[in-house]
Design a protein around this motif. Structure first.
Motif, mmCIF file in Angstrom:
data_model
loop_
_atom_site.group_PDB
_atom_site.id
_atom_site.type_symbol
_atom_site.label_atom_id
_atom_site.label_comp_id
_atom_site.label_asym_id
_atom_site.label_seq_id
_atom_site.Cartn_x
_atom_site.Cartn_y
_atom_site.Cartn_z
ATOM 1 N N LEU A 84 0.830 -1.205 0.000
ATOM 2 C CA LEU A 84 0.000 0.000 0.000
ATOM 3 C C LEU A 84 0.867 1.259 0.000
ATOM 4 O O LEU A 84 0.596 2.219 -0.731
ATOM 5 C CB LEU A 84 -0.914 -0.023 1.225
ATOM 6 C CG LEU A 84 -2.047 1.008 1.283
ATOM 7 C CD1 LEU A 84 -3.000 0.813 0.115
ATOM 8 C CD2 LEU A 84 -2.804 0.885 2.599
ATOM 9 N N THR A 99 -7.933 -1.844 -6.234
ATOM 10 C CA THR A 99 -8.963 -1.897 -5.190
ATOM 11 C C THR A 99 -9.549 -3.301 -5.075
ATOM 12 O O THR A 99 -9.725 -3.828 -3.969
ATOM 13 C CB THR A 99 -10.085 -0.889 -5.504
ATOM 14 O OG1 THR A 99 -9.527 0.417 -5.638
ATOM 15 C CG2 THR A 99 -11.115 -0.871 -4.389
ATOM 16 N N ASN A 103 -9.134 -5.665 -1.742
ATOM 17 C CA ASN A 103 -10.350 -6.126 -1.059
ATOM 18 C C ASN A 103 -10.420 -7.646 -0.995
ATOM 19 O O ASN A 103 -10.877 -8.219 -0.001
ATOM 20 C CB ASN A 103 -11.591 -5.580 -1.771
ATOM 21 C CG ASN A 103 -11.889 -4.139 -1.387
ATOM 22 O OD1 ASN A 103 -11.603 -3.721 -0.271
ATOM 23 N ND2 ASN A 103 -12.446 -3.375 -2.310
ATOM 24 N N ILE A 120 -12.366 -1.498 1.106
ATOM 25 C CA ILE A 120 -11.651 -0.362 0.525
ATOM 26 C C ILE A 120 -12.385 0.128 -0.721
ATOM 27 O O ILE A 120 -12.833 -0.669 -1.547
ATOM 28 C CB ILE A 120 -10.205 -0.768 0.165
ATOM 29 C CG1 ILE A 120 -9.436 -1.156 1.434
ATOM 30 C CG2 ILE A 120 -9.483 0.366 -0.547
ATOM 31 C CD1 ILE A 120 -8.032 -1.629 1.168
ATOM 32 N N LYS A 121 -12.482 1.438 -0.826
ATOM 33 C CA LYS A 121 -13.079 2.053 -2.008
ATOM 34 C C LYS A 121 -11.978 2.667 -2.870
ATOM 35 O O LYS A 121 -10.883 2.954 -2.389
ATOM 36 C CB LYS A 121 -14.084 3.122 -1.594
ATOM 37 C CG LYS A 121 -15.235 2.582 -0.753
ATOM 38 C CD LYS A 121 -16.153 3.710 -0.318
ATOM 39 C CE LYS A 121 -17.281 3.177 0.569
ATOM 40 N NZ LYS A 121 -18.167 4.263 1.053
ATOM 41 N N ASP A 124 -10.383 5.826 -1.730
ATOM 42 C CA ASP A 124 -9.501 5.763 -0.565
ATOM 43 C C ASP A 124 -8.033 5.893 -0.956
ATOM 44 O O ASP A 124 -7.187 6.214 -0.114
ATOM 45 C CB ASP A 124 -9.712 4.444 0.191
ATOM 46 C CG ASP A 124 -11.080 4.380 0.865
ATOM 47 O OD1 ASP A 124 -11.634 5.449 1.162
ATOM 48 O OD2 ASP A 124 -11.583 3.259 1.087
ATOM 49 N N PHE A 125 -7.727 5.616 -2.216
ATOM 50 C CA PHE A 125 -6.349 5.720 -2.684
ATOM 51 C C PHE A 125 -5.973 7.148 -3.066
ATOM 52 O O PHE A 125 -4.817 7.414 -3.379
ATOM 53 C CB PHE A 125 -6.122 4.789 -3.886
ATOM 54 C CG PHE A 125 -6.159 3.329 -3.535
ATOM 55 C CD1 PHE A 125 -5.046 2.697 -3.015
ATOM 56 C CD2 PHE A 125 -7.320 2.587 -3.712
ATOM 57 C CE1 PHE A 125 -5.074 1.351 -2.693
ATOM 58 C CE2 PHE A 125 -7.359 1.239 -3.398
ATOM 59 C CZ PHE A 125 -6.237 0.616 -2.882
ATOM 60 N N ASN A 129 -7.362 10.848 1.169
ATOM 61 C CA ASN A 129 -7.877 9.706 1.936
ATOM 62 C C ASN A 129 -6.831 8.620 2.172
ATOM 63 O O ASN A 129 -7.078 7.672 2.915
ATOM 64 C CB ASN A 129 -9.071 9.075 1.206
ATOM 65 C CG ASN A 129 -10.216 10.048 1.021
ATOM 66 O OD1 ASN A 129 -10.434 10.921 1.859
ATOM 67 N ND2 ASN A 129 -10.939 9.915 -0.078
ATOM 68 N N PHE A 130 -5.678 8.769 1.523
ATOM 69 C CA PHE A 130 -4.683 7.690 1.553
ATOM 70 C C PHE A 130 -4.134 7.462 2.963
ATOM 71 O O PHE A 130 -3.956 6.320 3.399
ATOM 72 C CB PHE A 130 -3.537 8.017 0.591
ATOM 73 C CG PHE A 130 -2.581 6.879 0.399
ATOM 74 C CD1 PHE A 130 -2.908 5.816 -0.426
ATOM 75 C CD2 PHE A 130 -1.355 6.863 1.055
ATOM 76 C CE1 PHE A 130 -2.031 4.758 -0.605
ATOM 77 C CE2 PHE A 130 -0.478 5.812 0.882
ATOM 78 C CZ PHE A 130 -0.813 4.759 0.049
ATOM 79 N N GLN A 132 -5.561 7.978 5.825
ATOM 80 C CA GLN A 132 -6.574 7.304 6.642
ATOM 81 C C GLN A 132 -6.661 5.814 6.298
ATOM 82 O O GLN A 132 -6.861 4.974 7.177
ATOM 83 C CB GLN A 132 -7.932 7.974 6.430
ATOM 84 C CG GLN A 132 -9.031 7.434 7.340
ATOM 85 C CD GLN A 132 -10.349 8.166 7.142
ATOM 86 O OE1 GLN A 132 -10.405 9.145 6.403
ATOM 87 N NE2 GLN A 132 -11.391 7.690 7.791
ATOM 88 N N LEU A 133 -6.477 5.492 5.010
ATOM 89 C CA LEU A 133 -6.492 4.091 4.585
ATOM 90 C C LEU A 133 -5.335 3.319 5.212
ATOM 91 O O LEU A 133 -5.518 2.208 5.725
ATOM 92 C CB LEU A 133 -6.412 4.017 3.056
ATOM 93 C CG LEU A 133 -6.283 2.614 2.445
ATOM 94 C CD1 LEU A 133 -7.470 1.741 2.824
ATOM 95 C CD2 LEU A 133 -6.145 2.706 0.929
ATOM 96 N N SER A 136 -6.013 2.709 8.883
ATOM 97 C CA SER A 136 -6.991 1.639 9.118
ATOM 98 C C SER A 136 -6.348 0.262 8.958
ATOM 99 O O SER A 136 -6.679 -0.678 9.688
ATOM 100 C CB SER A 136 -8.174 1.786 8.164
ATOM 101 O OG SER A 136 -7.766 1.615 6.816
#
Length: 244
Positions: A84, A99, A103, A120-121, A124-125, A129-130, A132-133, A136
Motif C-alpha cells: 500500500l 482496489t 479487497n 476499501i473504495k 480511498d487511494f 484519503n490515503f 486514513q487508509l 486503518s
C-alpha cells in the motif's frame, strides 16, 4: 551472476524498453503510465535473470493452529501495508484493479481469522484519503497482533496447568517418575549398529531387535545345576577337607 548473464540482462532490458514505445510524457497520467510499463518490464526481466533467495519464516513459539494462522495473518497484513505504501511512490495504472485485489486479500484474511472486514473504495487511494487508509490497515494489524498474543498466552497457561496437574498426579500414582526427576536420572538408550555372531553379522534393524530379545530371553531362563559334575567338585566343598 557472471558477466555473460549481466550482458543478457542488459540487452533484453534495452530491447524491451525500445519495444514499449513510450510516447512523449505531457502530464501526470502519462508519466504514471510510462513508469508502470518500465516497472513491469524491469521486474519481469530481473526475476528471469537475477538469482534471488526466498527466506522462510520460522514460526517459533507458535503452538496451536489458530496461533499459526494469526501469525501468518500478521505476515500477510505487513506485506499488504508495504504494498500500500509503495503505491504512494509508484501509482498503479488502474486504481479499480488495485482496489479489487486489495479487497480480495483483506476479505480472505479477515474471514479466516474471524475479524471485522475492511472494505476499501477506489477513492480511498486518493491523496486526501490515503493516510486514513494506511491507518486503518495498521489498526487491523494491531488487532491481529493483540489476538495473537492472547492466543499464545492462553496456550502457555494451558501448558503450565497441564504440567502442574501431571506433577500432582505423579506424587500420588507415579513416585518413580518424581524420584527420577528430582535426581535427574535418565534412561539412556543403547544402540546396536550390528551384532557379530559366529556364522553371521546382523546389520538389519529388525534382525538386531529380534536377536537382542532372544539373547535376554535365553540369558535369564531357568538354568538348573548339572549334577553329573558334582562328584568331581564335591571334595572341594567338603568343610572337613577345607580345614586340612
Amino acid at each position: 551472476m557472471d558477466e555473460n548473464k549481466w550482458e543478457d540482462f542488459r540487452v533484453e532490458i534495452k530491447r524491451k524498453i525500445e519495444a514499449l514505445e513510450i510516447k512523449k510524457i505531457t502530464d501526470e497520467a502519462s508519466l504514471n503510465k510510462a513508469w508502470h510499463k518500465l516497472y513491469i518490464a524491469i521486474k519481469h526481466l530481473a526475476d528471469k535473470h537475477i538469482k534471488w533467495l526466498k527466506i522462510y519464516n520460522n514460526y517459533f513459539r507458535v503452538k496451536t493452529k489458530k496461533a499459526s494462522e494469526l501469525y501468518q495473518g500478521l505476515v500477510k497484513i505487513n506485506k499488504l501495508i508495504r504494498n500500500l505504501k509503495e503505491l504512494k511512490s509508484h501509482p498503479p495504472f488502474s486504481y479499480e484493479e488495485v482496489t479489487k485485489r486489495f479487497n480480495k486479500k483483506i476479505g480472505s484474511l479477515t474471514t479466516k481469522l474471524g475479524l471485522e472486514n475492511i472494505k476499501i473504495k477506489e477513492q480511498d487511494f486518493w491523496n486526501k484519503n490515503f493516510k486514513q487508509l494506511v491507518e486503518s490497515m495498521i489498526e487491523l494489524k494491531k488487532s491481529i497482533h493483540v489476538t495473537t498474543q492472547i492466543e499464545n498466552n492462553s496456550e502457555i497457561r494451558e501448558e503450565i496447568s497441564l504440567a502442574v496437574e501431571r506433577r500432582q498426579n505423579n506424587f500420588q500414582t507415579n513416585t518413580k517418575r518424581i524420584i527420577d526427576s528430582i535426581l535427574k536420572r535418565k534412561r539412556n538408550r543403547v544402540t546396536f549398529d550390528n551384532i557379530i555372531k559366529v556364522d553371521e553379522v546382523i546389520t538389519d534393524g529388525k534382525g538386531i531387535k529380534e536377536e537382542v530379545v532372544m539373547h535376554f530371553k535365553n540369558w535369564t531362563k531357568y538354568n538348573p545345576t548339572n549334577k553329573e559334575y558334582w562328584k568331581l567338585w564335591e571334595k572341594e566343598y567338603d568343610p572337613v577337607l577345607q580345614r586340612l
